[in-house]
Design a protein around this motif. Structure first.
Motif, PDB file in Angstrom:
ATOM      1  N   LEU A  58       0.830  -1.207   0.000  1.00 34.62           N
ATOM      2  CA  LEU A  58       0.000   0.000   0.000  1.00 34.62           C
ATOM      3  C   LEU A  58       0.864   1.257   0.000  1.00 34.62           C
ATOM      4  O   LEU A  58       0.533   2.255  -0.637  1.00 34.62           O
ATOM      5  CB  LEU A  58      -0.930   0.015   1.214  1.00 34.62           C
ATOM      6  CG  LEU A  58      -2.145  -0.895   1.138  1.00 34.62           C
ATOM      7  CD1 LEU A  58      -2.889  -0.901   2.468  1.00 34.62           C
ATOM      8  CD2 LEU A  58      -3.076  -0.469   0.014  1.00 34.62           C
ATOM      9  N   ALA A  59       1.979   1.201   0.696  1.00 37.43           N
ATOM     10  CA  ALA A  59       2.890   2.352   0.754  1.00 37.43           C
ATOM     11  C   ALA A  59       3.668   2.517  -0.545  1.00 37.43           C
ATOM     12  O   ALA A  59       4.042   3.633  -0.910  1.00 37.43           O
ATOM     13  CB  ALA A  59       3.861   2.197   1.925  1.00 37.43           C
ATOM     14  N   HIS A 116      14.454  -9.031   9.798  1.00 42.53           N
ATOM     15  CA  HIS A 116      14.473  -7.609  10.151  1.00 42.53           C
ATOM     16  C   HIS A 116      13.183  -7.206  10.852  1.00 42.53           C
ATOM     17  O   HIS A 116      12.161  -7.013  10.190  1.00 42.53           O
ATOM     18  CB  HIS A 116      14.660  -6.746   8.902  1.00 42.53           C
ATOM     19  CG  HIS A 116      15.949  -7.000   8.203  1.00 42.53           C
ATOM     20  ND1 HIS A 116      16.105  -8.002   7.261  1.00 42.53           N
ATOM     21  CD2 HIS A 116      17.157  -6.402   8.331  1.00 42.53           C
ATOM     22  CE1 HIS A 116      17.340  -8.003   6.833  1.00 42.53           C
ATOM     23  NE2 HIS A 116      18.007  -7.055   7.469  1.00 42.53           N
ATOM     24  N   PRO A 117      13.221  -7.071  12.167  1.00 45.71           N
ATOM     25  CA  PRO A 117      12.021  -6.625  12.882  1.00 45.71           C
ATOM     26  C   PRO A 117      11.607  -5.233  12.402  1.00 45.71           C
ATOM     27  O   PRO A 117      12.443  -4.430  11.995  1.00 45.71           O
ATOM     28  CB  PRO A 117      12.462  -6.569  14.346  1.00 45.71           C
ATOM     29  CG  PRO A 117      13.757  -7.287  14.415  1.00 45.71           C
ATOM     30  CD  PRO A 117      14.352  -7.286  13.049  1.00 45.71           C
ATOM     31  N   GLN A 118      10.311  -4.982  12.446  1.00 48.27           N
ATOM     32  CA  GLN A 118       9.810  -3.689  11.993  1.00 48.27           C
ATOM     33  C   GLN A 118      10.305  -2.594  12.929  1.00 48.27           C
ATOM     34  O   GLN A 118      10.199  -2.700  14.141  1.00 48.27           O
ATOM     35  CB  GLN A 118       8.287  -3.697  11.938  1.00 48.27           C
ATOM     36  CG  GLN A 118       7.727  -2.525  11.201  1.00 48.27           C
ATOM     37  CD  GLN A 118       6.257  -2.713  10.851  1.00 48.27           C
ATOM     38  OE1 GLN A 118       5.624  -3.643  11.315  1.00 48.27           O
ATOM     39  NE2 GLN A 118       5.739  -1.836  10.030  1.00 48.27           N
ATOM     40  N   GLN A 119      10.853  -1.528  12.350  1.00 47.80           N
ATOM     41  CA  GLN A 119      11.438  -0.441  13.123  1.00 47.80           C
ATOM     42  C   GLN A 119      10.727   0.877  12.887  1.00 47.80           C
ATOM     43  O   GLN A 119      11.295   1.924  13.094  1.00 47.80           O
ATOM     44  CB  GLN A 119      12.929  -0.290  12.771  1.00 47.80           C
ATOM     45  CG  GLN A 119      13.770  -1.483  13.106  1.00 47.80           C
ATOM     46  CD  GLN A 119      13.852  -1.736  14.597  1.00 47.80           C
ATOM     47  OE1 GLN A 119      13.967  -0.820  15.394  1.00 47.80           O
ATOM     48  NE2 GLN A 119      13.752  -2.998  14.979  1.00 47.80           N
ATOM     49  N   GLY A 120       9.541   0.844  12.407  1.00 51.19           N
ATOM     50  CA  GLY A 120       8.806   2.067  12.124  1.00 51.19           C
ATOM     51  C   GLY A 120       7.549   1.738  11.355  1.00 51.19           C
ATOM     52  O   GLY A 120       6.893   0.741  11.614  1.00 51.19           O
ATOM     53  N   CYS A 121       7.252   2.564  10.369  1.00 51.69           N
ATOM     54  CA  CYS A 121       6.039   2.376   9.579  1.00 51.69           C
ATOM     55  C   CYS A 121       6.341   1.575   8.312  1.00 51.69           C
ATOM     56  O   CYS A 121       7.480   1.181   8.055  1.00 51.69           O
ATOM     57  CB  CYS A 121       5.438   3.730   9.239  1.00 51.69           C
ATOM     58  SG  CYS A 121       6.462   4.716   8.127  1.00 51.69           S
ATOM     59  N   ALA A 122       5.323   1.375   7.498  1.00 50.26           N
ATOM     60  CA  ALA A 122       5.477   0.616   6.249  1.00 50.26           C
ATOM     61  C   ALA A 122       6.434   1.317   5.293  1.00 50.26           C
ATOM     62  O   ALA A 122       7.185   0.663   4.568  1.00 50.26           O
ATOM     63  CB  ALA A 122       4.114   0.417   5.594  1.00 50.26           C
ATOM     64  N   HIS A 123       6.435   2.646   5.280  1.00 52.66           N
ATOM     65  CA  HIS A 123       7.360   3.381   4.409  1.00 52.66           C
ATOM     66  C   HIS A 123       8.813   3.081   4.795  1.00 52.66           C
ATOM     67  O   HIS A 123       9.668   2.920   3.925  1.00 52.66           O
ATOM     68  CB  HIS A 123       7.097   4.894   4.484  1.00 52.66           C
ATOM     69  CG  HIS A 123       5.796   5.290   3.879  1.00 52.66           C
ATOM     70  ND1 HIS A 123       5.626   5.456   2.525  1.00 52.66           N
ATOM     71  CD2 HIS A 123       4.593   5.535   4.441  1.00 52.66           C
ATOM     72  CE1 HIS A 123       4.378   5.804   2.276  1.00 52.66           C
ATOM     73  NE2 HIS A 123       3.729   5.853   3.426  1.00 52.66           N
ATOM     74  N   ASP A 124       9.072   3.006   6.093  1.00 57.11           N
ATOM     75  CA  ASP A 124      10.422   2.661   6.556  1.00 57.11           C
ATOM     76  C   ASP A 124      10.793   1.242   6.122  1.00 57.11           C
ATOM     77  O   ASP A 124      11.927   0.989   5.701  1.00 57.11           O
ATOM     78  CB  ASP A 124      10.518   2.779   8.079  1.00 57.11           C
ATOM     79  CG  ASP A 124      10.304   4.195   8.575  1.00 57.11           C
ATOM     80  OD1 ASP A 124      10.619   5.145   7.831  1.00 57.11           O
ATOM     81  OD2 ASP A 124       9.795   4.351   9.705  1.00 57.11           O
ATOM     82  N   ASP A 125       9.832   0.322   6.225  1.00 58.70           N
ATOM     83  CA  ASP A 125      10.062  -1.049   5.774  1.00 58.70           C
ATOM     84  C   ASP A 125      10.441  -1.076   4.295  1.00 58.70           C
ATOM     85  O   ASP A 125      11.394  -1.749   3.898  1.00 58.70           O
ATOM     86  CB  ASP A 125       8.796  -1.895   5.957  1.00 58.70           C
ATOM     87  CG  ASP A 125       8.794  -2.698   7.238  1.00 58.70           C
ATOM     88  OD1 ASP A 125       9.798  -2.664   7.975  1.00 58.70           O
ATOM     89  OD2 ASP A 125       7.792  -3.381   7.495  1.00 58.70           O
ATOM     90  N   VAL A 126       9.690  -0.344   3.478  1.00 62.08           N
ATOM     91  CA  VAL A 126       9.936  -0.339   2.034  1.00 62.08           C
ATOM     92  C   VAL A 126      11.336   0.189   1.737  1.00 62.08           C
ATOM     93  O   VAL A 126      12.090  -0.413   0.969  1.00 62.08           O
ATOM     94  CB  VAL A 126       8.870   0.495   1.290  1.00 62.08           C
ATOM     95  CG1 VAL A 126       9.269   0.729  -0.159  1.00 62.08           C
ATOM     96  CG2 VAL A 126       7.523  -0.195   1.366  1.00 62.08           C
ATOM     97  N   ARG A 127      11.695   1.300   2.338  1.00 61.27           N
ATOM     98  CA  ARG A 127      13.006   1.900   2.079  1.00 61.27           C
ATOM     99  C   ARG A 127      14.133   0.949   2.491  1.00 61.27           C
ATOM    100  O   ARG A 127      15.097   0.763   1.755  1.00 61.27           O
ATOM    101  CB  ARG A 127      13.142   3.240   2.780  1.00 61.27           C
ATOM    102  CG  ARG A 127      12.223   4.314   2.195  1.00 61.27           C
ATOM    103  CD  ARG A 127      12.489   5.675   2.778  1.00 61.27           C
ATOM    104  NE  ARG A 127      13.791   6.198   2.416  1.00 61.27           N
ATOM    105  CZ  ARG A 127      14.120   6.669   1.218  1.00 61.27           C
ATOM    106  NH1 ARG A 127      13.253   6.665   0.245  1.00 61.27           N
ATOM    107  NH2 ARG A 127      15.325   7.142   0.987  1.00 61.27           N
TER     108      ARG A 127
END
Length: 141
Positions: A53-54, A75-86
């Motif tokens: 979605l991001a 890689h544990p999530q460290q923020g939002c979906a945008h951070d994951d994508v980057r």
């Protein structure tokens, strides 16, 4: 701290441990292995759907969802979906991160390899073009 606060802290720590195990594909102590496998798949799918979605341009990356799930397990999530994508795209290569930046409007052009071809992505305003060199073969008549 009263006993209720200590119980809450212990419960929150245990919940974090269980979630970390599930996201990493491990079976937490006291859980059913078959159930945790299904739960891990659901959690990874939920995380990859948020990333999609991001960044809908992930569809351009071959087998992106399987690659994302393998990456997410490490890689544990460290923020939002945008951070994951980057972070995910940076792990694949700088070309894909630049492509994402074109879609975000942070950059105007990016050179990426898609389906074995070099593709120049150009973004102007809300329009994005993917340009690749065509190879013309002369037919013998």
């Amino acid at each position: 701290m009263d006993s209720r606060g200590a119980v809450r802290e212990h419960l929150a720590a245990r919940q974090r441990e269980v979630l970390d195990d599930l996201l990493a594909g491990r079976t937490p102590p006291g859980f059913d292995p078959a159930g945790t496998t299904a739960t891990t798949r659901v959690l990874h799918h939920k995380r990859s759907s948020a990333a999609h979605l991001a960044a809908p341009e992930l569809d351009l990356l071959p087998d992106w969802r399987a690659r994302f799930h393998a990456w997410a397990a490490q890689h544990p999530q460290q923020g939002c979906a945008h951070d994951d994508v980057r972070t995910f795209l940076a792990s694949i290569g700088p070309g894909w991160l630049r492509l994402h930046e074109v879609y975000e409007g942070r950059r105007r052009i990016a050179l990426t390899h898609m389906s074995g071809r070099r593709v120049l992505t150009v973004g102007l305003g809300s329009q994005i073009w993917h340009l690749s060199r065509r190879t013309w073969k002369r037919s013998s008549t």
